[in-house]
Design an enzyme around this catalytic site. Structure first.
Site, PDB file in Angstrom:
ATOM      1  CE  LYS A  52      -1.945  -1.091   3.905  1.00 47.69           C
ATOM      2  NZ  LYS A  52      -1.095  -2.282   4.196  1.00 47.69           N
TER       3      LYS A  52
ATOM      4  NE  ARG B 199       7.220  -0.248   9.903  1.00 49.90           N
ATOM      5  CZ  ARG B 199       5.976  -0.281   9.441  1.00 49.90           C
ATOM      6  NH1 ARG B 199       5.726   0.223   8.240  1.00 49.90           N
ATOM      7  NH2 ARG B 199       5.001  -0.809  10.144  1.00 49.90           N
TER       8      ARG B 199
ATOM      9  NE  ARG C  47       3.074  -4.726  11.594  1.00 50.30           N
ATOM     10  CZ  ARG C  47       4.076  -4.602  10.704  1.00 50.30           C
ATOM     11  NH1 ARG C  47       5.222  -5.218  10.913  1.00 50.30           N
ATOM     12  NH2 ARG C  47       3.919  -3.870   9.648  1.00 50.30           N
TER      13      ARG C  47
HETATM   14  P1  ADP Z   1       2.444  -1.775   3.221  1.00 47.94           P
HETATM   15  O1  ADP Z   1       2.489  -0.264   3.133  1.00 47.94           O
HETATM   16  O2  ADP Z   1       1.193  -2.346   2.642  1.00 47.94           O
HETATM   17  O3  ADP Z   1       2.745  -2.307   4.585  1.00 47.94           O
HETATM   18  P2  ADP Z   1       4.903  -1.618   1.624  1.00 47.94           P
HETATM   19  O4  ADP Z   1       4.513  -0.757   0.477  1.00 47.94           O
HETATM   20  O5  ADP Z   1       5.785  -1.027   2.655  1.00 47.94           O
HETATM   21  O6  ADP Z   1       3.607  -2.320   2.274  1.00 47.94           O
HETATM   22  O7  ADP Z   1       5.601  -2.926   0.989  1.00 47.94           O
HETATM   23  C1  ADP Z   1       6.068  -3.979   1.848  1.00 47.94           C
HETATM   24  C2  ADP Z   1       7.362  -4.567   1.277  1.00 47.94           C
HETATM   25  O8  ADP Z   1       7.092  -5.203   0.035  1.00 47.94           O
HETATM   26  C3  ADP Z   1       8.457  -3.534   0.991  1.00 47.94           C
HETATM   27  O9  ADP Z   1       9.694  -4.164   1.244  1.00 47.94           O
HETATM   28  C4  ADP Z   1       8.272  -3.216  -0.492  1.00 47.94           C
HETATM   29  O10 ADP Z   1       9.480  -2.796  -1.096  1.00 47.94           O
HETATM   30  C5  ADP Z   1       7.826  -4.579  -1.030  1.00 47.94           C
HETATM   31  N1  ADP Z   1       6.893  -4.464  -2.153  1.00 47.94           N
HETATM   32  C6  ADP Z   1       5.951  -3.524  -2.381  1.00 47.94           C
HETATM   33  N2  ADP Z   1       5.258  -3.777  -3.514  1.00 47.94           N
HETATM   34  C7  ADP Z   1       5.777  -4.936  -4.007  1.00 47.94           C
HETATM   35  C8  ADP Z   1       5.496  -5.742  -5.157  1.00 47.94           C
HETATM   36  N3  ADP Z   1       4.519  -5.406  -6.018  1.00 47.94           N
HETATM   37  N4  ADP Z   1       6.223  -6.865  -5.351  1.00 47.94           N
HETATM   38  C9  ADP Z   1       7.206  -7.205  -4.470  1.00 47.94           C
HETATM   39  N5  ADP Z   1       7.516  -6.505  -3.374  1.00 47.94           N
HETATM   40  C10 ADP Z   1       6.816  -5.377  -3.136  1.00 47.94           C
HETATM   41  P1  AMP Z   2       1.649   0.519   9.329  1.00 50.70           P
HETATM   42  O1  AMP Z   2       2.761   1.498   9.073  1.00 50.70           O
HETATM   43  O2  AMP Z   2       0.414   0.835   8.574  1.00 50.70           O
HETATM   44  O3  AMP Z   2       2.138  -0.901   9.154  1.00 50.70           O
HETATM   45  O4  AMP Z   2       1.270   0.687  10.865  1.00 50.70           O
HETATM   46  C1  AMP Z   2       2.225   0.454  11.889  1.00 50.70           C
HETATM   47  C2  AMP Z   2       1.513   0.398  13.238  1.00 50.70           C
HETATM   48  O5  AMP Z   2       0.908   1.666  13.525  1.00 50.70           O
HETATM   49  C3  AMP Z   2       0.387  -0.618  13.354  1.00 50.70           C
HETATM   50  O6  AMP Z   2       0.848  -1.925  13.669  1.00 50.70           O
HETATM   51  C4  AMP Z   2      -0.461   0.005  14.479  1.00 50.70           C
HETATM   52  O7  AMP Z   2       0.144  -0.212  15.745  1.00 50.70           O
HETATM   53  C5  AMP Z   2      -0.350   1.493  14.183  1.00 50.70           C
HETATM   54  N1  AMP Z   2      -1.419   1.976  13.278  1.00 50.70           N
HETATM   55  C6  AMP Z   2      -1.267   2.496  12.023  1.00 50.70           C
HETATM   56  N2  AMP Z   2      -2.446   2.832  11.497  1.00 50.70           N
HETATM   57  C7  AMP Z   2      -3.385   2.526  12.434  1.00 50.70           C
HETATM   58  C8  AMP Z   2      -4.802   2.610  12.475  1.00 50.70           C
HETATM   59  N3  AMP Z   2      -5.518   3.094  11.433  1.00 50.70           N
HETATM   60  N4  AMP Z   2      -5.440   2.176  13.599  1.00 50.70           N
HETATM   61  C9  AMP Z   2      -4.746   1.694  14.635  1.00 50.70           C
HETATM   62  N5  AMP Z   2      -3.416   1.570  14.667  1.00 50.70           N
HETATM   63  C10 AMP Z   2      -2.721   1.979  13.568  1.00 50.70           C
END
Ligand code: ADP
Ligand code: AMP
Length: 219
Positions: free
Chosen positions: A15, A159, A170
């Site tokens: 995302k 992270r 998660r």
């Molecule tokens: P989210 O915001 O949904 O948690 P991220 O955008 O941070 O996910 O993506 C999670 C991981 O997957 C990152 O290491 C990113 O570089 C990788 N990633 C994102 N999109 C793709 C894809 N289409 N194919 C493979 N890896 C991806």
């Molecule tokens: P993310 O970066 O979206 O993976 O979020 C990291 C962490 O932030 C999550 O595991 C939650 O602890 C917190 N968090 C982010 N967005 C929300 C939300 N909309 N509601 C509750 N907790 C959130």
């Protein structure tokens, strides 16, 4: 016409990666609740201090805290990509009420679909830029210079919640508290599934096509 879109999907579904690319293409702000919370944790604000223990455990930060935060941060409701919010039915209802008050209904909710084993691989191999929040992957989406952000050159970090143990928690939290939103938005006719298990550029192309059918897209 601008786009008002929610990116829904499990942690690691891509995302943030797509939100950053598409927010630039559409010229709308990206509102990522996880990024806002991490910034508050880094800066040691009262919100950050309150949120940190939930984030470290892989749990959700309480709804009232998140809803108040989104109401503050959504400065332009005409166009946005929201990523990582809503994550519970209560958050979705509060967001609907806010958008109804503002007269700015959602264009669509995009559901990022990726098999679970790939999600775990993506999260445990993720590297993030602490400055502009761009996401990389050691194998699937590596930066041009190892260990450095392509956009700003900052040293990438892992992270603290991307460990296998916290990732598992998660995923369970997603299944219990966030997955019910799929039906919530499907029943309102807003949901568009995205095949997010494909390369980054293919996913971007699919989203652009899906949104061009819904909004007078600028892209
Ligand atoms: P989210 O915001 O949904 O948690 P991220 O955008 O941070 O996910 O993506 C999670 C991981 O997957 C990152 O290491 C990113 O570089 C990788 N990633 C994102 N999109 C793709 C894809 N289409 N194919 C493979 N890896 C991806
Ligand atoms: P993310 O970066 O979206 O993976 O979020 C990291 C962490 O932030 C999550 O595991 C939650 O602890 C917190 N968090 C982010 N967005 C929300 C939300 N909309 N509601 C509750 N907790 C959130």
């Amino acid at each position: 016409m601008s786009i008002r879109v929610v990116f829904l999907g499990s942690p690691g579904a891509g995302k943030g990666t797509q939100a950053q690319l598409l927010a630039a293409q559409y010229g709308v702000p990206q509102l990522a609740t996880g990024d806002i919370l991490r910034r508050n944790v880094r800066e040691g604000t009262p919100l950050g201090l309150e949120a940190k223990r939930f984030m470290d455990a892989g749990d959700l930060v309480p709804d009232d805290v998140i809803i108040a935060m989104v109401e503050r941060e959504l400065t332009d409701a005409q166009g946005f990509i929201v990523d990582g919010f809503p994550r519970t039915i209560a958050q979705a209802e509060a967001f609907d009420a806010l958008l109804a008050r503002l007269g700015t209904p959602l264009t669509a909710v995009l559901l990022f679909e990726v098999p679970r084993d790939q999600l775990i691989e993506r999260l445990t191999g993720r590297w993030t830029c602490p400055k502009d929040q761009s996401s990389y992957h050691v194998a699937f989406n590596p930066p041009r210079t190892p260990g450095r952000c392509d956009i700003c050159g900052t040293e990438l970090i892992q992270r603290s919640d991307d460990t296998l143990e916290t990732v598992s928690r998660r995923m369970a939290v997603y299944d219990e508290q966030t997955a019910p939103l799929i039906e919530y938005y499907r029943s309102r006719g807003n949901l568009i599934p995205v095949h997010a298990d494909r390369p980054v550029s293919d996913v971007t192309a699919e989203i652009l096509t899906a949104l061009s059918g819904r909004a007078g897209s600028k892209a």
